[in-house]
Design an enzyme around this catalytic site. Sequence first.
Site, mmCIF file in Angstrom:
data_model
loop_
_atom_site.group_PDB
_atom_site.id
_atom_site.type_symbol
_atom_site.label_atom_id
_atom_site.label_comp_id
_atom_site.label_asym_id
_atom_site.label_seq_id
_atom_site.Cartn_x
_atom_site.Cartn_y
_atom_site.Cartn_z
ATOM 1 N N ASP A 1 67.456 12.113 13.874
ATOM 2 C CA ASP A 1 68.094 12.998 14.835
ATOM 3 C C ASP A 1 68.835 14.068 14.003
ATOM 4 O O ASP A 1 69.043 13.879 12.798
ATOM 5 C CB ASP A 1 69.063 12.153 15.676
ATOM 6 C CG ASP A 1 70.051 12.981 16.456
ATOM 7 O OD1 ASP A 1 69.609 13.746 17.316
ATOM 8 O OD2 ASP A 1 71.261 12.874 16.190
ATOM 9 N N ASP B 1 71.876 16.618 15.203
ATOM 10 C CA ASP B 1 73.326 16.745 15.425
ATOM 11 C C ASP B 1 73.999 15.379 15.440
ATOM 12 O O ASP B 1 73.600 14.497 16.208
ATOM 13 C CB ASP B 1 73.607 17.440 16.762
ATOM 14 C CG ASP B 1 73.041 18.848 16.809
ATOM 15 O OD1 ASP B 1 71.853 19.006 16.521
ATOM 16 O OD2 ASP B 1 73.787 19.773 17.132
HETATM 17 O O1 LIG Z 1 72.628 18.322 21.870
HETATM 18 C C1 LIG Z 1 72.041 18.997 21.018
HETATM 19 O O2 LIG Z 1 72.041 20.260 21.065
HETATM 20 C C2 LIG Z 1 71.261 18.360 19.900
HETATM 21 O O3 LIG Z 1 71.463 17.006 19.779
HETATM 22 P P1 LIG Z 1 70.629 16.024 18.823
HETATM 23 O O4 LIG Z 1 70.248 16.749 17.556
HETATM 24 O O5 LIG Z 1 71.658 14.972 18.570
HETATM 25 O O6 LIG Z 1 69.454 15.565 19.601
HETATM 26 MG MG LIG Z 2 72.584 13.390 17.808
#
Ligand SMILES: O=C(O)COP(=O)(O)O
Ligand SMILES: [Mg+2]
Length: 229
Positions: A13, A15
């Site tokens: 993942d 973020d």
């Molecule tokens: O919410 C976002 O913009 C991205 O979130 P993620 O990289 O954790 O999937």
């Molecule tokens: Mg995330």
Amino acid sequence: MEPFEDCRAVVFDLDGTLADTVGDLTTALNRALAELDLPPHPEEAVRGMVGGGLAKLLTRGLAAHDVVLERAEHEAVLARFVAHYAANPAERSKLYPGARQTLNVLREAGIPCGLCTNKHEPIARDLLTRSALGRRSGAIQGSETGFPRKPDPACLIHVVKKLGASPETALMVGDNATDLKTARAAGLKRVVLVSYGYSVTPVTDLGADLVITHLHDLVPALALPERAQ
Ligand SMILES: O=C(O)COP(=O)(O)O
Ligand SMILES: [Mg+2]
């Protein structure tokens, strides 16, 4: 967990897992809110709103002010929010310690790495290029590309396939319940969650196979050949 000896690919993942992006997300969200004459949210509040993509983040940011916009206005505000964020995605964002090194070690061990994020894909690619993670990632899948967002497993299944692995031999590393749900729905047997991300629920309560406090703890858990560590 038992050492995961047959790991053929790792999907991360973005973020809250590889990169701490909440500073720039907060700035962009607060710019969009200011245009509606709404007060800003502190970064700590925005942390708990990240993970479902930019549209969800805006909805959550508005809901925290008890605001629900009518559809056309919401879409217009979302477009401005995305534009603010796309213009400055990497001013305050930074990789978590060990991110680059972990991807390097995995690559050297012959384990391809991919990325599955709910962030708009062009912005995710921009961030990854700026942080030199892009060339370390064999497959990148973000949102707004025709795939439904996580927890729908389609994007993860796609990345696993692109990496030449199968759900049985792939591992997902994420930071919240959405990542875990996505991975299980995709048929992945091994899911690692990091404890330092944006989950509002304690990650130790979610049922992951392993919770790590630092990305450096990932490689030892994979039982890679000695030379690779
Ligand atoms: O919410 C976002 O913009 C991205 O979130 P993620 O990289 O954790 O999937
Ligand atoms: Mg995330």
